[in-house]
Design a protein around this motif. Structure first.
Motif, mmCIF file in Angstrom:
data_model
loop_
_atom_site.group_PDB
_atom_site.id
_atom_site.type_symbol
_atom_site.label_atom_id
_atom_site.label_comp_id
_atom_site.label_asym_id
_atom_site.label_seq_id
_atom_site.Cartn_x
_atom_site.Cartn_y
_atom_site.Cartn_z
ATOM 1 N N LEU A 154 0.827 -1.199 0.000
ATOM 2 C CA LEU A 154 0.000 0.000 0.000
ATOM 3 C C LEU A 154 0.865 1.254 0.000
ATOM 4 N N LEU A 155 1.967 1.235 0.755
ATOM 5 C CA LEU A 155 2.871 2.387 0.782
ATOM 6 C C LEU A 155 3.492 2.630 -0.582
ATOM 7 N N CYS A 156 3.811 1.567 -1.298
ATOM 8 C CA CYS A 156 4.380 1.694 -2.642
ATOM 9 C C CYS A 156 3.380 2.341 -3.588
ATOM 10 N N ILE A 157 2.121 1.927 -3.507
ATOM 11 C CA ILE A 157 1.078 2.509 -4.371
ATOM 12 C C ILE A 157 0.896 3.984 -4.049
ATOM 13 N N ILE A 158 0.863 4.333 -2.772
ATOM 14 C CA ILE A 158 0.698 5.738 -2.358
ATOM 15 C C ILE A 158 1.894 6.570 -2.826
ATOM 16 N N ALA A 159 3.107 6.027 -2.694
ATOM 17 C CA ALA A 159 4.313 6.744 -3.133
ATOM 18 C C ALA A 159 4.291 6.956 -4.643
ATOM 19 N N CYS A 160 3.877 5.931 -5.399
ATOM 20 C CA CYS A 160 3.788 6.068 -6.859
ATOM 21 C C CYS A 160 2.760 7.115 -7.252
ATOM 22 N N MET A 161 1.630 7.119 -6.550
ATOM 23 C CA MET A 161 0.584 8.107 -6.847
ATOM 24 C C MET A 161 1.077 9.515 -6.552
ATOM 25 N N ALA A 162 1.804 9.684 -5.456
ATOM 26 C CA ALA A 162 2.318 11.005 -5.092
ATOM 27 C C ALA A 162 3.323 11.491 -6.125
ATOM 28 N N THR A 163 4.205 10.590 -6.584
ATOM 29 C CA THR A 163 5.181 10.957 -7.609
ATOM 30 C C THR A 163 4.482 11.329 -8.902
ATOM 31 N N SER A 164 3.490 10.545 -9.278
ATOM 32 C CA SER A 164 2.723 10.813 -10.497
ATOM 33 C C SER A 164 2.022 12.164 -10.396
#
Length: 136
Positions: free
Chosen positions: A2-12
């Motif tokens: 879940l943290l990886c998905i949130i980090a990817c979304m923030a970068t995007s």
């Protein structure tokens, strides 16, 4: 996970905002308004405003179209800003040296000069154009 998905979304999201800010700068540099962009794209001014303010939450066709229009407008403006041939003494001296004064020769010289146009768009290594001009 879940943290990886949130980090990817923030970068995007930050990339989207950076692209939107760059498009907004390009539009301002080209002197085009949000209303002009909206009218051209068939969108509302408020939609364009949200995109250029970096408030889009996802990439969309309209987002891409707004960015493309802004960047293209800036490129068109840069091409328009080039100096007039009449302000280039080197060019005037060369024409005076070879032109025989007739209309027929003027047309022939114009054909030759226009045929050189593609060379000015070919950038050589080191940021210089093959014709000796500087790349911006």
């Amino acid at each position: 996970m879940l943290l990886c998905i949130i980090a990817c979304m923030a970068t995007s999201q930050s990339n989207l905002q950076a692209e939107a800010r760059a498009a907004a700068r390009a539009a301002r540099a080209a002197g085009i308004s949000q209303q002009e962009i909206a009218k051209f794209l068939g969108a509302s001014q408020s939609q364009v405003s949200r995109i250029l303010a970096g408030k889009s939450t996802r990439r969309s066709k309209l987002f891409d179209d707004v960015c493309i229009y802004a960047f293209d407008a800036e490129r068109r403006l840069q091409r328009v800003k080039k100096p007039s041939a009449t302000s280039c003494q080197t060019l005037i001296d060369a024409m005076d040296a070879i032109w025989d004064g007739t209309e027929r020769h003027a047309r022939a010289l114009a054909v030759v000069i226009r045929s050189l146009g593609p060379l000015s768009q070919t950038e050589a290594p080191g940021g210089r154009y093959r014709n000796g001009g500087s790349a911006r």
